[in-house]
Design a protein around this motif. Structure first.
Motif, PDB file in Angstrom:
ATOM      1  N   LEU A   3      30.168  63.732  51.674  1.00 49.46           N
ATOM      2  CA  LEU A   3      28.498  64.075  51.797  1.00 49.46           C
ATOM      3  C   LEU A   3      28.264  65.040  50.751  1.00 49.46           C
ATOM      4  O   LEU A   3      26.921  65.316  50.629  1.00 49.46           O
ATOM      5  N   VAL A   4      29.073  65.602  49.952  1.00 45.50           N
ATOM      6  CA  VAL A   4      28.794  66.588  48.747  1.00 45.50           C
ATOM      7  C   VAL A   4      28.066  65.745  47.876  1.00 45.50           C
ATOM      8  O   VAL A   4      27.254  66.236  47.310  1.00 45.50           O
ATOM      9  N   TYR A   5      28.344  64.535  47.672  1.00 48.84           N
ATOM     10  CA  TYR A   5      27.942  63.784  46.637  1.00 48.84           C
ATOM     11  C   TYR A   5      27.503  62.396  47.100  1.00 48.84           C
ATOM     12  O   TYR A   5      27.187  61.446  46.248  1.00 48.84           O
ATOM     13  N   SER A   6      27.559  61.878  48.095  1.00 45.28           N
ATOM     14  CA  SER A   6      27.171  60.945  48.627  1.00 45.28           C
ATOM     15  C   SER A   6      25.696  60.884  49.435  1.00 45.28           C
ATOM     16  O   SER A   6      25.819  61.113  50.683  1.00 45.28           O
ATOM     17  N   PRO A   7      24.850  60.434  49.026  1.00 43.80           N
ATOM     18  CA  PRO A   7      23.292  60.512  49.645  1.00 43.80           C
ATOM     19  C   PRO A   7      23.382  59.493  50.943  1.00 43.80           C
ATOM     20  O   PRO A   7      24.102  58.545  50.788  1.00 43.80           O
ATOM     21  N   LEU A  48      36.047  59.521  40.347  1.00 44.70           N
ATOM     22  CA  LEU A  48      36.690  60.579  39.587  1.00 44.70           C
ATOM     23  C   LEU A  48      35.667  61.566  38.990  1.00 44.70           C
ATOM     24  O   LEU A  48      35.832  62.884  39.093  1.00 44.70           O
ATOM     25  N   LEU A  49      34.584  61.200  38.520  1.00 50.85           N
ATOM     26  CA  LEU A  49      33.526  61.918  38.035  1.00 50.85           C
ATOM     27  C   LEU A  49      32.791  62.644  38.971  1.00 50.85           C
ATOM     28  O   LEU A  49      32.714  63.797  38.796  1.00 50.85           O
ATOM     29  N   LYS A  94      32.070  68.118  41.818  1.00 48.04           N
ATOM     30  CA  LYS A  94      32.185  68.790  42.838  1.00 48.04           C
ATOM     31  C   LYS A  94      33.155  69.912  42.801  1.00 48.04           C
ATOM     32  O   LYS A  94      32.784  70.892  43.315  1.00 48.04           O
ATOM     33  N   ALA A  95      34.148  69.761  42.240  1.00 45.42           N
ATOM     34  CA  ALA A  95      35.267  70.795  41.941  1.00 45.42           C
ATOM     35  C   ALA A  95      34.492  72.058  41.176  1.00 45.42           C
ATOM     36  O   ALA A  95      34.621  73.107  41.306  1.00 45.42           O
TER      37      ALA A  95
END
Length: 349
Positions: free
Chosen positions: A68-72, A184-185, A190-191
């Motif tokens: 959920l850091v990058y999944s809306p 991967l992007l 996120k990192a």
């Protein structure tokens, strides 16, 4: 500096389980004649008088299948439905109904769950599918989404994994590897964010790759074209775990071998360039990445001209006898055995 007021969020406990279900389902109306009774009773009532019923279930688990850091949340709801629709299309059928099971921890508000269902309903609307039931419950930690899809197909039109014959041609729709490179992007950014929260994600120009990962589509268009042009694959599967894994499934179920030609595998130019940036061979991303949700299928050689003229799929190989093995023919002509190295359902290899 003007402070932006924070929107007050509603805890799930304020509605309770049945109040939440009413909120999530009260606006959804069924549209398929096979949906006699949807949400609102102890069970849905479906009626399929002439066709066979197809059923598939998929479970998505937070920090295993999505982050959920990058999944809306709306995208997540959409994807949870799409991956199930894809399973029905892979049988040459049409999805008609879904049920949704949701387990959420206390950190999720009612509004967050609304977003998930917005995505689910959007997918249902676009693909003509009814949400006819489900369940919600609490989770000790994280988010779990389980979707069961019910579809239909004519008895003589269902396509299984085991129907291929020696000499059949192997085709794939669309292009492969983009979803994996999109992942991967997202993991790269996120990192960077975790190291420095002040850094903004650098994702401009990568819309195609990100959409393939976060908001995929199922190939309903291919199934419709099969029907319109009287094309019936001998075997078929959707590509959820990588091309290598799906080729092996068809070979195993059909008791055959196969030759896949590396230079025939369709890979988008952006996918290829970003794979190289990540120091990954584009073919490796296509073979083992997964989540492309394209269709892999076999056809009799006599159907080649018909499918060629439609320009809807790329021939990437052919089926051989079982003793020949499952082989990838490299661009230089070298031959190596195909081994699945992607997601196997229980662990990442």
């Amino acid at each position: 500096m003007t402070m932006i007021p924070q929107k007050k969020l509603t805890p799930v406990s304020a509605l309770g389980e049945f109040g939440l279900i009413d909120r999530l389902t009260s606006q959804h109306k069924t549209s398929n004649v096979s949906s006699l009774k949807g949400v609102g009773d102890d069970a849905a009532v479906l009626h399929y008088p002439h066709n066979k019923i197809l059923v598939a279930t998929d479970l998505l688990v937070e920090n295993v299948h999505f982050n959920l850091v990058y999944s809306p949340l709306k995208h997540l709801g959409y994807k949870s439905a799409i991956v199930n629709f894809s399973d029905i299309y892979a049988m040459n059928g049409h999805p008609k109904q879904i049920t949704v099971g949701l387990a959420v921890s206390a950190k999720y508000s009612v509004e967050a769950i609304d977003e998930i269902y917005e995505g689910i309903y959007l997918a249902c609307s676009r693909y003509g599918v009814d949400l006819v039931g489900g369940d919600t419950t609490s989770s000790a930690g994280g988010l779990f989404i389980s979707v069961t899809v019910i579809g239909e197909a004519q008895d003589d039109k269902i396509v299984y994994r085991q129907g291929a014959s020696e000499g059949d041609l192997l085709f794939v729709t669309g292009d492969l590897g983009a979803a994996y490179i999109g992942l991967l992007l997202l993991e790269r950014e996120k990192a960077v964010y975790q190291k420095d929260p002040q850094m903004q994600p650098d994702l401009e120009g990568f819309d195609y790759l990100l959409e393939r990962q976060l908001k995929p589509e199922a190939r309903s268009d291919i199934i419709q074209l099969f029907k319109e042009h009287d094309i019936l694959p001998t075997a078929m599967i959707d590509i959820s775990d990588g091309l290598a894994s799906e080729v092996l499934h068809i070979c195993k179920n059909s008791c055959l071998g196969c030759q896949v030609y590396e230079d025939k595998i369709p890979i988008d130019s952006l996918t290829a360039s970003m794979a190289e940036e990540f120091k990954i061979l584009p073919a490796v991303a296509a073979m083992n990445g997964g989540e492309d949700y394209e269709l892999l299928f076999t056809l009799k050689p006599s159907a080649y001209e018909k499918i060629k003229n439609l320009n809807i799929a790329t021939p990437i190989g052919h089926m051989t006898d079982k003793k020949s093995g499952v082989q990838l023919v490299g661009k230089s002509g070298g031959v190596v055995p195909i081994i699945a190295q992607g997601w196997d359902g229980l662990k990442e290899e």
